[in-house]
Design an enzyme around this catalytic site. Structure first.
Site, mmCIF file in Angstrom:
data_model
loop_
_atom_site.group_PDB
_atom_site.id
_atom_site.type_symbol
_atom_site.label_atom_id
_atom_site.label_comp_id
_atom_site.label_asym_id
_atom_site.label_seq_id
_atom_site.Cartn_x
_atom_site.Cartn_y
_atom_site.Cartn_z
ATOM 1 N N ASP A 281 -1.853 33.726 -85.830
ATOM 2 C CA ASP A 281 -0.705 34.769 -85.077
ATOM 3 C C ASP A 281 -0.015 35.661 -86.629
ATOM 4 O O ASP A 281 -1.106 36.417 -87.133
ATOM 5 C CB ASP A 281 0.306 33.527 -85.784
ATOM 6 C CG ASP A 281 0.190 33.053 -87.106
ATOM 7 O OD1 ASP A 281 -0.220 33.577 -88.045
ATOM 8 O OD2 ASP A 281 1.732 32.717 -88.103
ATOM 9 N N LYS B 233 -4.492 31.508 -79.036
ATOM 10 C CA LYS B 233 -4.043 31.275 -81.066
ATOM 11 C C LYS B 233 -3.672 29.608 -80.960
ATOM 12 O O LYS B 233 -3.847 28.410 -81.887
ATOM 13 C CB LYS B 233 -3.439 31.858 -81.201
ATOM 14 C CG LYS B 233 -2.714 31.705 -82.816
ATOM 15 C CD LYS B 233 -1.069 30.778 -82.725
ATOM 16 C CE LYS B 233 -0.203 31.507 -82.146
ATOM 17 N NZ LYS B 233 1.256 30.525 -82.586
#
Length: 213
Positions: free
Chosen positions: A138, A120
């Protein structure tokens, strides 16, 4: 969900915010990287409060490395998991200095070799620092993607892969920003503001909240 509805969702989100940007404050690719590492399980607001002071005295890999782990902790102690983050950041600075000539890698594999950098974080850096159409998943992106039905998945990687497949190319560059903003201010975790949502009619979420009460 079919491509026409997904396209319409992003058309609406784009109209509301044509050029979305991260709320993290930074002045270089390196500062962005450090901010994103710090943002794991923390708010952008708390990260900005810490880095505003930190980057004034240690805004480069060498200066931050020279600051050292213990002094770094003083600046970031209000951020969750600050002990582990401080250790990873100092290690990352050393690698950037010794292996990358103080430059931030521009590909995911090399970024993910840096301590504290997961998929991420790498995607967010590639998107914001290098303008690549990567999608960082997220908690907000994960929640909104599942609720809307544009990329349902049981884990972040599954959601990311479906977003890469389902989001039209013309929206990919800003896709995760639009989804983050929507999740942060409208499709919030505990009580989504469905009555104020501009994409309400396109959403597949079964537990919509239709009143303020």
């Amino acid at each position: 969900m079919d491509k026409k509805k997904i396209t319409r969702i992003f058309e609406i989100l784009k109209k509301d915010n044509p050029e979305p940007v991260t709320e993290l404050k930074y002045k270089s690719k390196f500062q962005l990287l450090i901010s994103v590492i710090l943002s794991a399980q923390a708010t952008d607001k708390s990260v900005n409060a810490a880095t505003t002071k930190l980057f004034k005295i240690a805004g480069t890999p060498k200066k931050l490395y020279d600051l050292g782990e213990q002094k770094l902790k003083i600046f970031i102690k209000t951020i969750g998991l600050y002990n582990a983050k401080a250790k990873n950041i100092i290690k990352t600075c050393k690698i950037l200095i010794t292996e990358f000539e103080n430059k931030i890698p521009s590909n995911r594999n090399e970024l993910q070799k840096l301590p504290g950098v997961g998929r991420k974080t790498a995607n967010v850096v590639l998107n914001n620092a290098f303008g690549l159409p990567t999608i960082g998943v997220d908690t907000h992106v994960f929640r909104v993607s599942n609720r809307l039905g544009i990329a349902p998945g049981k884990n972040v990687l599954e959601v990311e892969k479906k977003l890469e497949k389902n989001v039209p190319e013309k929206f990919k560059l800003h896709a995760h920003h639009w989804l983050i903003i929507h999740g942060r201010y409208t499709c919030i975790a505990r009580k989504p503001l469905c009555q104020k949502c501009k994409i309400f009619n396109l959403c597949k979420y079964k537990n919509k909240i239709l009143s303020d009460k």
